[in-house]
Write a protein that holds these residues in place. Sequence first.
Motif, mmCIF file in Angstrom:
data_model
loop_
_atom_site.group_PDB
_atom_site.id
_atom_site.type_symbol
_atom_site.label_atom_id
_atom_site.label_comp_id
_atom_site.label_asym_id
_atom_site.label_seq_id
_atom_site.Cartn_x
_atom_site.Cartn_y
_atom_site.Cartn_z
ATOM 1 N N UNK A 129 15.046 6.437 -5.044
ATOM 2 C CA UNK A 129 15.591 7.480 -5.925
ATOM 3 C C UNK A 129 14.473 8.371 -6.475
ATOM 4 N N UNK A 130 13.495 8.671 -5.590
ATOM 5 C CA UNK A 130 12.371 9.573 -5.880
ATOM 6 C C UNK A 130 11.394 9.000 -6.915
ATOM 7 N N UNK A 131 11.436 7.679 -7.126
ATOM 8 C CA UNK A 131 10.531 7.052 -8.089
ATOM 9 C C UNK A 131 9.728 5.932 -7.420
ATOM 10 N N UNK A 132 8.514 5.728 -7.905
ATOM 11 C CA UNK A 132 7.704 4.611 -7.423
ATOM 12 C C UNK A 132 8.248 3.306 -7.993
ATOM 13 N N UNK A 133 8.322 2.294 -7.181
ATOM 14 C CA UNK A 133 8.786 0.983 -7.630
ATOM 15 C C UNK A 133 7.938 -0.095 -6.966
ATOM 16 N N UNK A 134 8.114 -1.339 -7.411
ATOM 17 C CA UNK A 134 7.380 -2.470 -6.841
ATOM 18 C C UNK A 134 8.118 -3.038 -5.637
ATOM 19 N N UNK A 135 7.412 -3.856 -4.880
ATOM 20 C CA UNK A 135 8.026 -4.471 -3.700
ATOM 21 C C UNK A 135 9.155 -5.422 -4.072
ATOM 22 N N UNK A 136 9.102 -5.972 -5.293
ATOM 23 C CA UNK A 136 10.132 -6.925 -5.738
ATOM 24 C C UNK A 136 11.368 -6.233 -6.327
ATOM 25 N N UNK A 137 11.336 -4.904 -6.372
ATOM 26 C CA UNK A 137 12.444 -4.140 -6.947
ATOM 27 C C UNK A 137 13.752 -4.447 -6.217
ATOM 28 N N UNK A 138 14.827 -4.698 -6.981
ATOM 29 C CA UNK A 138 16.130 -4.991 -6.397
ATOM 30 C C UNK A 138 16.914 -3.694 -6.204
ATOM 31 N N UNK A 139 17.229 -3.395 -4.956
ATOM 32 C CA UNK A 139 17.957 -2.166 -4.657
ATOM 33 C C UNK A 139 19.466 -2.398 -4.808
ATOM 34 N N UNK A 140 20.180 -1.305 -5.010
ATOM 35 C CA UNK A 140 21.636 -1.370 -5.201
ATOM 36 C C UNK A 140 22.336 -0.445 -4.199
ATOM 37 N N UNK A 191 0.830 -1.208 0.000
ATOM 38 C CA UNK A 191 0.000 0.000 0.000
ATOM 39 C C UNK A 191 0.864 1.257 0.000
ATOM 40 N N UNK A 192 1.923 1.248 0.794
ATOM 41 C CA UNK A 192 2.812 2.410 0.878
ATOM 42 C C UNK A 192 3.540 2.651 -0.436
ATOM 43 N N UNK A 193 3.914 1.575 -1.120
ATOM 44 C CA UNK A 193 4.595 1.710 -2.407
ATOM 45 C C UNK A 193 3.643 2.217 -3.486
ATOM 46 N N UNK A 194 2.406 1.688 -3.501
ATOM 47 C CA UNK A 194 1.427 2.118 -4.508
ATOM 48 C C UNK A 194 1.078 3.595 -4.347
ATOM 49 N N UNK A 195 0.969 4.037 -3.101
ATOM 50 C CA UNK A 195 0.578 5.429 -2.842
ATOM 51 C C UNK A 195 1.752 6.404 -2.950
ATOM 52 N N UNK A 196 2.962 5.878 -3.123
ATOM 53 C CA UNK A 196 4.128 6.741 -3.250
ATOM 54 C C UNK A 196 4.684 7.218 -1.925
ATOM 55 N N UNK A 197 4.281 6.575 -0.816
ATOM 56 C CA UNK A 197 4.805 6.941 0.497
ATOM 57 C C UNK A 197 6.176 6.330 0.752
ATOM 58 N N UNK A 198 6.547 5.387 -0.111
ATOM 59 C CA UNK A 198 7.916 4.865 -0.114
ATOM 60 C C UNK A 198 8.415 4.935 -1.552
ATOM 61 N N UNK A 199 9.564 5.566 -1.758
ATOM 62 C CA UNK A 199 10.125 5.685 -3.098
ATOM 63 C C UNK A 199 11.605 5.324 -3.090
#
Length: 303
Positions: free
Chosen positions: A44-55, A34-42
């Motif tokens: 690099x200032x972009x919306x991403x999915x929960x499965x996104x691999x961070x670096x 829910x937080x990712x869909x609403x943009x409350x968690x981004x």
Amino acid sequence: MIKSYVVDETCNDMRLDRWIRNKLGNIPQSLVEKSLRSGKIKVNKKKVKSSFKIKTGFEIQTFNINFKENILQKKIKYQPTDQVIKENENLIIDDNENFIVLNKKSGISVQGGTKSKKNLVDIFSKSEVFKNSKPYSVHRLDKDTSGVFIIAKNRETAQLLTSLFRLRKVHKTYLAICNGEIESDKGEWISDLIRYENGKKIIEKARTLYKVIDKNSLCSLVEMKPITGRKHQLRKQLYEIGNSIFGDTKYRNTEFAKGINKELMLHSYQIKFMINEKKYTYTALLPDYFKKLIKTKRLKFSN
């Protein structure tokens, strides 16, 4: 309040939802999504999915979220009344040591969700039927669709039935009253159904065998046997051919927009499957409002 975090090398190539739980606390996956869909968690200032691999070096921002407060708030489960429990127990078609089969009423979800509180799993968890076990939902049925529905009593049976559904070894028959006259009396619908998940377009192949039981210039009574099990498959396919189901406010053709029925005229009529060489067949009688519309529209059907 905005907080920023920089990903260190120990978290390189980690899934974002795992990083959130490791860094910010044991947050429920539903809250993460829910937080990712609403943009409350981004990231690099972009919306991403929960499965996104961070670096390493990526910046993760949270916007006005008090995770501790959310975690402390207990999720309130639906608490069915004795009357509701009894009403649904009365709909049971079969009750054995491994599962129950019931004629589900329209307007009730099969399990809890973000938009639905009242549901069959919570209702039967309080029932004497599951006194020494717990209910497991093994397949889907739309909230507004009535008819045959199975609930397993143990994990082993739940896994078995879920596998049978996935392998298409459970044969389902649905009945629907739809607007207008379906041109061909029988055949197969093969469609590319489109749905969206986290903004991504997904195309799924859908197949349904159908037979028109009766029809006139105003409506049709059709029997459908889905080969695939896509979300809203039957409703979408009837909408695509211009014969939307009576009572369907989501998939309806504009020429039939007036006089919408209160109930969705889609009924899971029969289910057949086999376990250990034993055949099971369950049929759910039509609800009264369904039979009434058949009579009103002068259609013929022997229930």
